[in-house]
Design a protein around this motif. Sequence first.
Motif, PDB file in Angstrom:
ATOM      1  N   GLN A   1       0.802  -1.192   0.000  1.00 43.75           N
ATOM      2  CA  GLN A   1       0.000   0.000   0.000  1.00 43.75           C
ATOM      3  C   GLN A   1       0.855   1.271   0.000  1.00 43.75           C
ATOM      4  O   GLN A   1       0.364   2.318  -0.371  1.00 43.75           O
ATOM      5  N   GLN A   4       1.011   2.619  -3.514  1.00 45.49           N
ATOM      6  CA  GLN A   4      -0.218   3.320  -3.904  1.00 45.49           C
ATOM      7  C   GLN A   4      -0.259   4.718  -3.287  1.00 45.49           C
ATOM      8  O   GLN A   4      -0.644   5.680  -3.948  1.00 45.49           O
ATOM      9  N   TRP A   5       0.134   4.819  -2.035  1.00 44.52           N
ATOM     10  CA  TRP A   5       0.173   6.117  -1.376  1.00 44.52           C
ATOM     11  C   TRP A   5       1.167   7.038  -2.084  1.00 44.52           C
ATOM     12  O   TRP A   5       0.886   8.210  -2.326  1.00 44.52           O
ATOM     13  N   TRP A   8      -0.328   8.315  -5.284  1.00 50.46           N
ATOM     14  CA  TRP A   8      -1.346   9.313  -4.979  1.00 50.46           C
ATOM     15  C   TRP A   8      -0.701  10.651  -4.626  1.00 50.46           C
ATOM     16  O   TRP A   8      -1.119  11.699  -5.119  1.00 50.46           O
ATOM     17  N   PHE A  30       4.915  -4.121  -4.393  1.00 50.11           N
ATOM     18  CA  PHE A  30       3.567  -3.920  -4.945  1.00 50.11           C
ATOM     19  C   PHE A  30       3.362  -4.759  -6.202  1.00 50.11           C
ATOM     20  O   PHE A  30       2.314  -5.374  -6.381  1.00 50.11           O
ATOM     21  N   TYR A  65       0.376  -0.455 -11.452  1.00 49.81           N
ATOM     22  CA  TYR A  65      -0.996  -0.962 -11.458  1.00 49.81           C
ATOM     23  C   TYR A  65      -1.167  -1.975 -12.566  1.00 49.81           C
ATOM     24  O   TYR A  65      -0.481  -1.937 -13.578  1.00 49.81           O
TER      25      TYR A  65
END
Length: 79
Positions: A1, A4-5, A8, A30, A65
């Motif tokens: 995660q 992802q942070w 962002w 990831f 992703y």
Amino acid sequence: QLHQWHLWQTKEKSHPGLPTEFQDKSYDIFTSKEPTVSKFQCDVVAQLSSIGLEPKEEVLMGSGYRIDAIVEVNGKTFG
């Protein structure tokens, strides 16, 4: 995660995100996880195949992703 942070923060918030020494490690962690394929994804891929398309599944993007499925139609890629 953490990855992802980081995405962002850097893409949406224009902040630096993670320190450089953690960026590669968080990306590697990831992207190393095996994706979980849902029944819905299987159904969509089956329908795309049934109309003559050749979907590619679980396509890893540069960001880390994964796209469930992509198809090429008339030289354009959709996913």
